[in-house]
Design a protein around this motif. Structure first.
Motif, PDB file in Angstrom:
ATOM      1  N   THR A  17      45.999  43.472  41.232  1.00 30.45           N
ATOM      2  CA  THR A  17      46.766  43.566  42.514  1.00 30.45           C
ATOM      3  C   THR A  17      45.779  44.338  43.442  1.00 30.45           C
ATOM      4  O   THR A  17      45.291  45.536  43.136  1.00 30.45           O
ATOM      5  CB  THR A  17      47.868  44.537  42.174  1.00 30.45           C
ATOM      6  OG1 THR A  17      48.862  43.827  41.181  1.00 30.45           O
ATOM      7  CG2 THR A  17      48.433  44.504  43.577  1.00 30.45           C
ATOM      8  N   CYS A  18      45.409  43.744  44.625  1.00 32.34           N
ATOM      9  CA  CYS A  18      44.602  44.348  45.693  1.00 32.34           C
ATOM     10  C   CYS A  18      45.339  45.703  46.066  1.00 32.34           C
ATOM     11  O   CYS A  18      46.374  45.591  46.465  1.00 32.34           O
ATOM     12  CB  CYS A  18      44.425  43.483  47.100  1.00 32.34           C
ATOM     13  SG  CYS A  18      43.634  43.960  47.973  1.00 32.34           S
ATOM     14  N   PRO A  19      44.276  46.753  45.911  1.00 33.42           N
ATOM     15  CA  PRO A  19      44.837  48.026  46.492  1.00 33.42           C
ATOM     16  C   PRO A  19      45.194  48.197  47.936  1.00 33.42           C
ATOM     17  O   PRO A  19      45.873  49.098  48.445  1.00 33.42           O
ATOM     18  CB  PRO A  19      43.680  48.788  46.006  1.00 33.42           C
ATOM     19  CG  PRO A  19      42.504  48.096  45.978  1.00 33.42           C
ATOM     20  CD  PRO A  19      43.085  46.708  45.389  1.00 33.42           C
ATOM     21  N   MET A  25      46.863  38.797  42.058  1.00 31.05           N
ATOM     22  CA  MET A  25      45.806  37.802  42.146  1.00 31.05           C
ATOM     23  C   MET A  25      46.350  36.824  40.881  1.00 31.05           C
ATOM     24  O   MET A  25      46.962  37.227  40.083  1.00 31.05           O
ATOM     25  CB  MET A  25      44.364  38.294  41.629  1.00 31.05           C
ATOM     26  CG  MET A  25      43.806  39.361  42.519  1.00 31.05           C
ATOM     27  SD  MET A  25      43.303  38.765  44.266  1.00 31.05           S
ATOM     28  CE  MET A  25      42.142  37.949  44.015  1.00 31.05           C
ATOM     29  N   ILE A  26      46.147  35.507  41.056  1.00 31.34           N
ATOM     30  CA  ILE A  26      46.300  34.415  40.102  1.00 31.34           C
ATOM     31  C   ILE A  26      45.029  33.916  39.557  1.00 31.34           C
ATOM     32  O   ILE A  26      44.208  33.400  40.460  1.00 31.34           O
ATOM     33  CB  ILE A  26      47.230  33.484  40.796  1.00 31.34           C
ATOM     34  CG1 ILE A  26      48.539  34.073  41.280  1.00 31.34           C
ATOM     35  CG2 ILE A  26      47.645  32.392  39.792  1.00 31.34           C
ATOM     36  CD1 ILE A  26      49.679  33.137  42.142  1.00 31.34           C
ATOM     37  N   TYR A  27      45.152  33.840  38.361  1.00 30.77           N
ATOM     38  CA  TYR A  27      43.854  33.098  37.713  1.00 30.77           C
ATOM     39  C   TYR A  27      44.276  31.834  37.027  1.00 30.77           C
ATOM     40  O   TYR A  27      45.171  31.859  36.418  1.00 30.77           O
ATOM     41  CB  TYR A  27      43.337  34.119  36.665  1.00 30.77           C
ATOM     42  CG  TYR A  27      43.127  35.544  37.122  1.00 30.77           C
ATOM     43  CD1 TYR A  27      41.747  35.656  37.524  1.00 30.77           C
ATOM     44  CD2 TYR A  27      44.034  36.531  37.270  1.00 30.77           C
ATOM     45  CE1 TYR A  27      41.171  37.085  38.353  1.00 30.77           C
ATOM     46  CE2 TYR A  27      43.708  37.798  37.829  1.00 30.77           C
ATOM     47  CZ  TYR A  27      42.233  38.077  38.336  1.00 30.77           C
ATOM     48  OH  TYR A  27      41.988  39.229  38.838  1.00 30.77           O
ATOM     49  N   ALA A  39      48.339  29.007  34.974  1.00 32.70           N
ATOM     50  CA  ALA A  39      47.941  30.037  35.584  1.00 32.70           C
ATOM     51  C   ALA A  39      48.611  31.335  35.108  1.00 32.70           C
ATOM     52  O   ALA A  39      49.991  31.366  34.656  1.00 32.70           O
ATOM     53  CB  ALA A  39      48.555  29.649  37.072  1.00 32.70           C
ATOM     54  N   THR A  40      47.980  32.482  35.678  1.00 35.42           N
ATOM     55  CA  THR A  40      48.594  33.749  35.035  1.00 35.42           C
ATOM     56  C   THR A  40      48.138  34.663  36.109  1.00 35.42           C
ATOM     57  O   THR A  40      47.304  34.686  36.773  1.00 35.42           O
ATOM     58  CB  THR A  40      47.967  34.166  33.861  1.00 35.42           C
ATOM     59  OG1 THR A  40      48.499  35.228  33.357  1.00 35.42           O
ATOM     60  CG2 THR A  40      46.482  34.191  33.679  1.00 35.42           C
ATOM     61  N   THR A  41      48.882  35.701  36.240  1.00 36.00           N
ATOM     62  CA  THR A  41      48.783  36.960  37.119  1.00 36.00           C
ATOM     63  C   THR A  41      47.538  37.884  36.649  1.00 36.00           C
ATOM     64  O   THR A  41      47.449  38.932  37.266  1.00 36.00           O
ATOM     65  CB  THR A  41      50.058  37.814  37.597  1.00 36.00           C
ATOM     66  OG1 THR A  41      50.656  37.953  36.285  1.00 36.00           O
ATOM     67  CG2 THR A  41      50.900  36.666  38.289  1.00 36.00           C
ATOM     68  N   GLY A  42      47.346  37.733  35.476  1.00 35.32           N
ATOM     69  CA  GLY A  42      46.210  38.541  34.916  1.00 35.32           C
ATOM     70  C   GLY A  42      45.256  38.019  34.133  1.00 35.32           C
ATOM     71  O   GLY A  42      45.434  36.427  33.784  1.00 35.32           O
TER      72      GLY A  42
END
Length: 59
Positions: A17-19, A25-27, A39-42
Motif C-alpha cells: 500500500t502506498c504510504p 497495489m495489484i500484481y 491478480a493479487t494485492t500482494g
C-alpha cells in the motif's frame, strides 16, 4: 524501488500500500507451469494452484 502509478512516489519494496496516497497495489501473474493467470494485492512467491515458484517473474 517501485513507484506508485497514482501519485508517483517511490515505495519500499516490502510495501503493498502506498504510504502517500493509500492505494493498494495489484500484481498480475501468469504461472509458467500451469498457465493460470491471476491478480493479487500482494507479491506471491508461489502459485496458489500448483505451488510453482513465481519469484523469477518479479522485476
Amino acid at each position: 524501488m517501485p513507484v506508485c502509478p497514482y501519485c508517483q512516489v517511490e515505495m519500499d519494496d516490502d510495501l503493498d500500500t502506498c504510504p502517500n496516497c493509500g492505494i493498494t497495489m495489484i500484481y498480475f501473474f501468469k504461472c509458467q507451469r500451469c498457465g493460470q493467470e491471476f491478480a493479487t494485492t500482494g507479491i506471491l512467491k508461489f502459485c496458489p494452484l500448483c505451488d510453482a515458484d513465481l519469484s523469477e517473474q518479479m522485476n
